[in-house]
Design an enzyme around this catalytic site. Structure first.
Site: not given
Length: 259
Positions: A66, A113, A202-205
């Site tokens: 993603h 993913d 958020q931002g660690d994906s």
């Protein structure tokens, strides 16, 4: 699609009620890049950091699908060897040559993913080996894992300037299913604490979650960051060992055929 941490760094934005691709670590603490030379972050062409990744071979970065789906190689930058995002003189910022997204990927909470960025030139930092099917004990309930990233440090906070790390245990599949009906045990695992408090965000994906010197997971998705009863969900990399091996370490015959 997810957040990393305590919130380590949130990596998701909400999509249909599910946290998505930009996550950060919540409840974590600063980590040294010297101790984790394989952790990288991804930016767009303007320098905005939106995901993480892991150097798994000198010229290969593993991240979440993603984070890469729909993006061209030219629009991405991989930043390695830089602990402080504001220290532009540290490390290397490189543009990938190719982007591979798992062909069955449709959404983070549906599985597959995973994505691999192939760099134009190999980097000198130490790669991290990927867990394979023989590493079942690394996914045992209660196993302590370390998640890393530059994501948000609270659900509605800002992304972290510095590399952060958080320790979270593997949770039982029953708890994962209770939290998320769409959870797929064969492709995913969840980690965290029943009362929340520590998580990716958020931002660690796309960033790493590690155990015993191996990359066991990729920060993928979740609901919010560090919420009670809503643990982080990670790609179960051992399930994709065969798929990834053909991309990360292709045989000489395969490489020759592709030229």
């Amino acid at each position: 699609m997810r957040r990393l941490g305590v919130v380590l760094s949130a990596l998701l934005f909400l999509v249909s009620g599910v946290a998505q691709a930009d996550v950060q670590i919540v409840g974590g603490e600063r980590a040294r890049i010297e101790d984790n030379p394989w952790v990288v972050y991804l930016t767009d062409s303007t320098g905005f950091q939106f995901c993480g990744g892991t150097l798994v071979a000198p010229s290969k970065v593993l991240t979440a699908a993603h984070c890469a789906a729909g993006r061209s190689a030219a629009s991405l930058r991989v930043v390695a060897g830089r602990e402080d995002k504001q220290d532009k003189k540290a490390g290397d910022a490189v543009t990938p040559a190719e982007v591979w997204v798992h062909p069955k990927y449709s959404s983070a909470d549906s599985g597959e993913d995973v994505a691999v960025l192939t760099l134009k030139e190999p980097l000198s930092y130490q790669p991290l080996p990927i867990a394979d099917r023989s590493d079942r004990e690394l996914y045992a309930v209660g196993t302590k894992l370390t998640a890393l990233g530059w994501g948000r440090t609270s659900e509605n906070g800002n992304g972290s300037r510095f590399l952060m790390a958080a320790s979270v245990p593997v949770m039982p599949e029953t708890a994962c299913r209770a939290a998320y009906p769409q959870f797929i045990a064969a492709d995913m695992f969840c980690a965290g604490f029943p009362d929340g408090g520590v998580d990716t965000c958020q931002g660690d994906s796309g960033g790493p979650i590690v155990a015993n010197g191996k990359l066991v997971g990729v920060t993928s998705w979740g609901e919010g960051c560090a919420r009670r009863g809503k643990p982080g969900v990670y790609v179960r990399l051992s399930a994709y060992a065969d798929d990834l091996h053909s991309v990360v370490s292709p045989s000489p015959a395969r490489v020759a055929a592709g030229r």
